[in-house]
Design an enzyme around this catalytic site. Sequence first.
Site, PDB file in Angstrom:
ATOM      1  N   SER A  23      33.433  40.155  35.750  1.00 37.52           N
ATOM      2  CA  SER A  23      34.636  40.517  35.373  1.00 37.52           C
ATOM      3  C   SER A  23      34.514  41.170  34.001  1.00 37.52           C
ATOM      4  CB  SER A  23      35.630  39.088  34.891  1.00 37.52           C
ATOM      5  OG  SER A  23      35.853  38.645  36.345  1.00 37.52           O
ATOM      6  N   ARG A  27      35.222  45.656  32.858  1.00 39.09           N
ATOM      7  CA  ARG A  27      36.253  45.866  31.643  1.00 39.09           C
ATOM      8  C   ARG A  27      35.561  46.680  30.850  1.00 39.09           C
ATOM      9  NH1 ARG A  27      38.161  41.756  34.474  1.00 39.09           N
ATOM     10  NH2 ARG A  27      40.248  41.351  34.393  1.00 39.09           N
ATOM     11  N   GLY A  92      38.284  44.797  44.579  1.00 42.34           N
ATOM     12  CA  GLY A  92      39.712  44.742  44.218  1.00 42.34           C
ATOM     13  C   GLY A  92      39.924  45.056  42.453  1.00 42.34           C
ATOM     14  N   SER A 163      48.030  36.417  37.338  1.00 34.23           N
ATOM     15  CA  SER A 163      46.845  37.460  38.004  1.00 34.23           C
ATOM     16  C   SER A 163      46.222  38.201  36.792  1.00 34.23           C
ATOM     17  CB  SER A 163      47.511  38.379  38.991  1.00 34.23           C
ATOM     18  OG  SER A 163      46.353  39.287  39.380  1.00 34.23           O
ATOM     19  N   GLN A 165      44.120  40.613  37.050  1.00 33.62           N
ATOM     20  CA  GLN A 165      44.200  41.928  37.761  1.00 33.62           C
ATOM     21  C   GLN A 165      45.377  42.754  37.497  1.00 33.62           C
ATOM     22  OE1 GLN A 165      42.698  42.001  41.536  1.00 33.62           O
ATOM     23  NE2 GLN A 165      40.427  40.982  41.196  1.00 33.62           N
ATOM     24  N   ASP A 310      38.591  31.619  41.854  1.00 39.29           N
ATOM     25  CA  ASP A 310      37.375  32.152  42.630  1.00 39.29           C
ATOM     26  C   ASP A 310      36.278  31.084  43.036  1.00 39.29           C
ATOM     27  OD1 ASP A 310      38.105  34.832  42.829  1.00 39.29           O
ATOM     28  OD2 ASP A 310      37.318  35.456  41.060  1.00 39.29           O
ATOM     29  N   LYS A 337      42.429  36.963  49.563  1.00 39.90           N
ATOM     30  CA  LYS A 337      40.903  37.468  48.857  1.00 39.90           C
ATOM     31  C   LYS A 337      40.331  38.252  50.123  1.00 39.90           C
ATOM     32  CE  LYS A 337      41.524  35.484  44.762  1.00 39.90           C
ATOM     33  NZ  LYS A 337      41.322  36.287  43.614  1.00 39.90           N
ATOM     34  N   ARG A 341      40.617  32.934  52.371  1.00 40.23           N
ATOM     35  CA  ARG A 341      39.639  31.794  52.134  1.00 40.23           C
ATOM     36  C   ARG A 341      40.074  30.448  52.531  1.00 40.23           C
ATOM     37  NH1 ARG A 341      37.495  34.590  46.318  1.00 40.23           N
ATOM     38  NH2 ARG A 341      36.097  35.977  47.497  1.00 40.23           N
ATOM     39  N   ARG A 384      31.901  34.929  48.368  1.00 40.89           N
ATOM     40  CA  ARG A 384      32.155  33.732  47.770  1.00 40.89           C
ATOM     41  C   ARG A 384      32.116  32.778  48.700  1.00 40.89           C
ATOM     42  NH1 ARG A 384      32.472  34.465  42.584  1.00 40.89           N
ATOM     43  NH2 ARG A 384      33.844  36.355  41.804  1.00 40.89           N
TER      44      ARG A 384
END
Length: 427
Positions: A23, A27, A92, A163, A165, A310, A337, A341, A384
Amino acid sequence: MNKIVTNANNGLQGSIEIPPDKSVSHRAVMFASIAKGKSVIKNFSKGQDPLSSLNVCRTLGIEAHFKNDLLIINSNAKLSAPSLPLDCGNSGTTMRLMSGILAGQSFDSTLTGDESLSKRPMRRVIEPLTLMGAEIKSNDYKAPLTILGKSLHAIDYISKLASAQVKSCVLLAGLNAEGKTSFTEPYLSRNHTEIMLKYMGANISTDKNKVTIQKSELEPRTIEICGDISSAAYFITAGLVVPNSKIILKNVGLNPTRTGIIEVVQKMGGNIKILDKKTVSGEVVGDIQISYSDLKACTIEGEIIPRLIDELPVIAVLATQACGTTIIKDAQDLRNKESDRIKAVVTELKKIGADIQETPDGFIITGKTNLKGGAELETYHDHRLAMSLYVAGLICEKAVSINGFEWVDISFPEFEKLFSKIGCPEV
């Protein structure tokens, strides 16, 4: 690739360095690309997803090269019109965050992805961007996304979904928008974007679950990336459930918006300790010590869910070894996801003897269960899920075979090597 996993009956012992946080890596490369000057990123993740973000930035004209463990970014803070579609691969994060950056540019662009990414919902970013004046063409709110560069205006957006994102997408668009853009979410999702934007000089402020940004120019920085707690989660779980285990995970990010799994482990009575806590490039970092533990069931719901979304597949594995009934709810976003999941975790864990039920928004898991193994398991193209099933295999009575294990390389190419370093049997 088919992977055979056998019982780790001798326990797991030793110390390992967890690979860089994905993550934060996403960024770092994106924000450095829109900052004027030279940024230096230490310990950038080499997983396929962060490399997708790097490749997209390069296609947008950014000069970026590796020098040993450093990623050097040179930018004049201006992106160039791409001559090709921008391939986000399976990521994503790349698609949603870059949508926010690209919406306010002076050129048009198209974001594409692989088959899995092309099925994932993008309405959640298209709608707020459209409210800001963006024009985005999509395939029924799915990729490919064609973004027609427009002048943007600020909005005060209240999201039904917690979220990171979506929040990041809106904040990045807000960097280019006239006025004050704010984003309010029901619970605080991971806040790496807010931390890094502030570290790089953005005009940004936070108040509980609301964050506000104004048009800003980012300053180049040296950014040191910590270990990924989402990657650490598999080792945390393995250390807790494999008998005779005691391991230390070095240099792990301990951002409070990401440490939900640590809180769950503590709630379950797990033997977990935080060592040598410090702050690096705005993020809290430390070492984690884990030992085999007798666990008790708990309920996982509400505001903690965005802080461990996650990790829920591997937490489901953890729950099979906890005495009592563990209930996981408010996690319906797991169905959006890389795979569904919820359905995938239940289907595969049942194959090896877990007592697990599917609910609309999570799982009901009863333990402690002796997992039988002796089954062929599917990954559904989901990294995952593949890693969670590997951890489950370490405590199965009979070996398991995991199909499609190569999907682990999406996020964690060092996964097997690190497990073998602490004593996992190699097959």
